[in-house]
Enzyme design. Structure first.
Site, PDB file in Angstrom:
ATOM      1  N   ASP A 198       0.820  -1.212   0.000  1.00  0.00           N
ATOM      2  CA  ASP A 198       0.000   0.000   0.000  1.00  0.00           C
ATOM      3  C   ASP A 198       0.856   1.265   0.000  1.00  0.00           C
ATOM      4  OD1 ASP A 198      -2.345  -1.483   0.083  1.00  0.00           O
ATOM      5  OD2 ASP A 198      -2.339  -1.583   2.273  1.00  0.00           O
ATOM      6  N   ASP A 247      -8.702  11.602 -11.178  1.00  0.00           N
ATOM      7  CA  ASP A 247      -8.619  11.980 -12.591  1.00  0.00           C
ATOM      8  C   ASP A 247      -9.730  11.316 -13.388  1.00  0.00           C
ATOM      9  OD1 ASP A 247      -6.252  13.202 -11.826  1.00  0.00           O
ATOM     10  OD2 ASP A 247      -4.997  11.545 -12.499  1.00  0.00           O
TER      11      ASP A 247
END
Length: 386
Positions: A171, A341
């Site tokens: 992560d 995005d």
């Protein structure tokens, strides 16, 4: 509403969606941003090289051992600007492995997603950006073509095409950015040229990433003023907390022209703190942001704040409404990079087709939900969206 080619335009960090034939009302989108990606995937590491000058994504698939991260002094969770000792990292990634490139980066990701959601016609998006006269610049142009983005670059030889390497372990993500050409866009040498400005004038919707405030705020003001004076839609993304913190002056100079303000919960909270809103409640922040001074009184400002897995908050008329995101099993989440995005790209794909705000947000949620199931801002051949 049917879309036509050349419905979008981008410049350096500027993109635009242009009007397409057979539209009830011609809509276009203009975007601004600055990145290029190279991704490397292995069992141990996942690398991105963001070419921070023209919004492209390059995927590198290769085996990189842990020595690579220790050699360059990379920390598991960090974001740094490249020093001289890091410059060789980018070349080493390319030299040691087979590289696959894809158009990507903050705004370019959004344009790419918008094009993917729309499908046809192709080249709905046109992009203006700054690149170096080097191999990566040529690759960017090639990949923009493959992504069906109509790219018009300001090419200069002072700096190479920007890069940013991202090392992912589990992560953790370590980013090393070499901005280079991303900081070299010149309004007078590109945006002001008659041919390029004519492309801008054809647009009816404009979207600019806040990152570009660090490069050419005058370019943003010129586009924003044009949009306001001609009653066109101008959108801005807060992009990152540091934009509000360290670029408040240019940000607030543009804010009166903003018709649609995007951001995530962290960016919204920082924005509120810098402006002294006196609240940490995202809904209240959205309302206060909506009520900031505005030049074009014909359009009420819309504020859209995403919150990861939590509800998206948006101003709808005089009210603030929450929109639940799509459910997803946590085990299906591969990479959240580019989710924001993708949301904007989905949103814009619906916006240029004159769909309602609710439908724009729904399209944004769908696009983000697809992206987070894959490595990088990538997607299947066609969307399964209705």
């Amino acid at each position: 509403m049917e879309l036509h080619p050349r419905n979008v335009i981008n410049t350096l960090p500027i993109h635009r969606l242009l009007p397409l034939p057979s539209c009830k009302c011609l809509c276009s989108l203009f975007l601004i941003s600055q990145y290029f990606h190279v991704e490397a995937k292995t069992k141990k590491f996942h690398f991105h090289i963001l070419k921070n000058a023209i919004f492209f994504l390059a995927n590198i698939e290769h085996a990189i051992d842990i020595i690579l991260s220790s050699r360059y002094g990379l920390k598991p969770n960090d974001q740094i600007l490249a020093e001289d000792k890091h410059k060789a990292l980018f070349a080493e990634m390319v030299q040691r492995n087979k590289v696959e490139y894809h158009a990507g980066g903050s705004t370019q990701n959004s344009v790419k997603i918008a094009q993917w959601m729309i499908q046809k016609p192709q080249k709905v998006a046109t992009f203006f950006g700054c690149i170096g006269t080097d191999q990566f610049g040529q690759i960017l142009k090639q990949k923009a073509e493959e992504a069906h983005v109509d790219a018009h670059y300001y090419e200069q030889s002072e700096e190479p095409t920007g890069t940013c390497a991202a090392c992912i372990t589990g992560d953790n993500r370590s980013l090393v950015a070499n901005l280079a050409a991303a900081n070299c866009y010149k309004k007078e040498k590109h945006l002001d040229l008659d041919g390029n400005w004519e492309l801008v004038k054809k647009a009816k919707v404009y979207y600019i990433a806040g990152f570009f405030l660090t490069v050419s705020p005058d370019s943003i003001v010129k586009v924003a003023t044009h949009a306001s004076e001609n009653n066109k839609i101008f959108g801005l993304n807060l992009s990152a907390p540091f934009i509000s913190q360290f670029f408040k002056e240019p940000l607030m100079k543009v804010m009166p022209y903003v018709d649609i303000l995007f951001g995530n919960e962290t960016e919204a909270a920082t924005f509120a703190g810098v402006l002294g809103f006196g609240t940490e409640d995202i809904a209240e922040i959205a309302k206060k942001a909506q009520n900031l001074p505005k030049e074009n009184a014909k359009r009420q400002r819309i504020v859209v704040f995403t919150q990861g897995k939590d509800d998206t908050v948006a101003t709808v008329g005089d009210n603030v409404t929450v929109f639940p995101v799509l459910d997803i099993d946590q085990n299906d989440i591969v990479d959240t990079n580019g989710a924001g995005d993708a949301f904007v790209g989905g949103f814009l794909s619906a916006l240029v087709q004159e769909h309602s705000l609710e439908e724009c947000i729904r399209a944004g949620h769908y696009a983000a939900n697809v992206i987070i199931r894959r490595v990088g801002c990538t997607f299947p051949e066609k969307p399964n969206y209705q």
